[in-house]
Design a protein around this motif. Structure first.
Motif, PDB file in Angstrom:
ATOM      1  N   ASP A   8      31.667  22.252  29.397  1.00  0.00           N
ATOM      2  CA  ASP A   8      32.137  22.873  30.626  1.00  0.00           C
ATOM      3  C   ASP A   8      32.430  21.788  31.652  1.00  0.00           C
ATOM      4  N   TYR A  10      33.742  20.849  35.516  1.00  0.00           N
ATOM      5  CA  TYR A  10      33.858  21.394  36.865  1.00  0.00           C
ATOM      6  C   TYR A  10      34.698  20.445  37.712  1.00  0.00           C
ATOM      7  N   THR A  81      41.121  34.202  35.666  1.00  0.00           N
ATOM      8  CA  THR A  81      40.858  33.273  34.572  1.00  0.00           C
ATOM      9  C   THR A  81      42.123  33.100  33.736  1.00  0.00           C
ATOM     10  N   ARG A 123      38.392  29.043  34.747  1.00  0.00           N
ATOM     11  CA  ARG A 123      38.004  29.925  35.860  1.00  0.00           C
ATOM     12  C   ARG A 123      38.429  29.250  37.159  1.00  0.00           C
ATOM     13  N   SER A 126      34.570  28.905  39.690  1.00  0.00           N
ATOM     14  CA  SER A 126      33.572  28.743  38.637  1.00  0.00           C
ATOM     15  C   SER A 126      32.335  29.605  38.901  1.00  0.00           C
ATOM     16  N   LEU A 127      31.562  29.809  37.861  1.00  0.00           N
ATOM     17  CA  LEU A 127      30.341  30.598  37.983  1.00  0.00           C
ATOM     18  C   LEU A 127      29.253  29.851  38.745  1.00  0.00           C
ATOM     19  N   PRO A 130      31.767  28.731  43.750  1.00  0.00           N
ATOM     20  CA  PRO A 130      33.087  29.343  43.929  1.00  0.00           C
ATOM     21  C   PRO A 130      34.134  28.395  44.496  1.00  0.00           C
ATOM     22  N   SER A 134      36.481  25.711  36.862  1.00  0.00           N
ATOM     23  CA  SER A 134      35.861  25.200  35.642  1.00  0.00           C
ATOM     24  C   SER A 134      36.817  25.345  34.466  1.00  0.00           C
TER      25      SER A 134
END
Length: 214
Positions: A8, A10, A81, A123, A126-127, A130, A134
């Motif tokens: 992942d 970022y 997404t 995304r 991102s989770l 925000p 990601s």
């Protein structure tokens, strides 16, 4: 349920297009399907709120991948997404060489070997934060997940992708609730775990990221 390991990345939303272009450079040179057009319409909003996507309004990217195994254009201004199906090329190491041998494949003349399908979820918020986007690249099978864990060159490819895309963090995630491994952070390769002494939780990790607007 099988293993689902992934990397992942970022990054600031403005760098998403850069990351997608860098991913495209890892694709096999030969393609049997049309390129996937990824666009963002000039109306750069979702539900009336400004979108901070890294795709400039009205621009298009042609990617050597599919989305949900289709090649129809995808407008990112209407989605939170972007899903991609990818095959990527990695420099051969012992783990990749053994995987290619058991799979009946041979490395290419340039010393790389193809791995796929690798699925990616981009995304735009991102989770974990925000303000950051990601790029989550995960293995399609348990065997590929084990390869992700064993291969130093796959790890290097994703940390290099993070660096080349101005990403702030890269995590290796086993997807089963185990602590993520931090592979890259703020310009440096590292080996730490989330829930370790340095980063007791995800909040502590995210607190080390710079302001996403700068």
């Amino acid at each position: 349920m099988g293993l689902i390991y992934g990397y992942d990345i970022y990054l600031r939303p403005r760098n998403v297009a850069r990351a997608l272009a860098n991913l495209a450079r890892l694709a096999p040179p030969a393609r049997t399907v049309p390129p996937l057009e990824v666009v963002q319409s000039p109306d750069d909003s979702v539900r009336g709120e400004p979108r901070r996507s890294g795709l400039p309004g009205g621009d298009r990217l042609a990617l050597p991948f599919t989305s949900h195994f289709k090649s129809e254009p995808v407008d990112c201004s209407t989605h939170n997404t972007l899903e991609l199906d990818m095959s990527l090329m990695f420099d051969v190491d012992d783990a990749l060489r053994e995987d290619a041998r058991t799979g009946g494949r041979e490395p290419e003349a340039d010393g790389r070997v193809q791995v796929g399908y690798i699925y990616a979820t981009i995304r735009f918020e991102s989770l974990l934060h925000p303000g950051y986007a990601s790029v989550e690249c995960w293995a399609a099978t348990s065997g590929m997940s084990r390869l992700f864990a064993r291969s130093a060159n796959i790890r290097k490819a994703f940390t290099d992708l993070t660096a080349d895309s101005a990403g702030v963090c890269c995590l290796f995630d086993t997807g089963d609730g185990a602590p993520e491994q931090v592979c890259w952070l703020n310009g440096e390769p590292i080996r730490e775990t989330v829930s370790g002494h340095r980063f007791p939780d995800r909040r502590a990790l995210v607190a080390t990221w710079p302001d996403s607007e700068k």
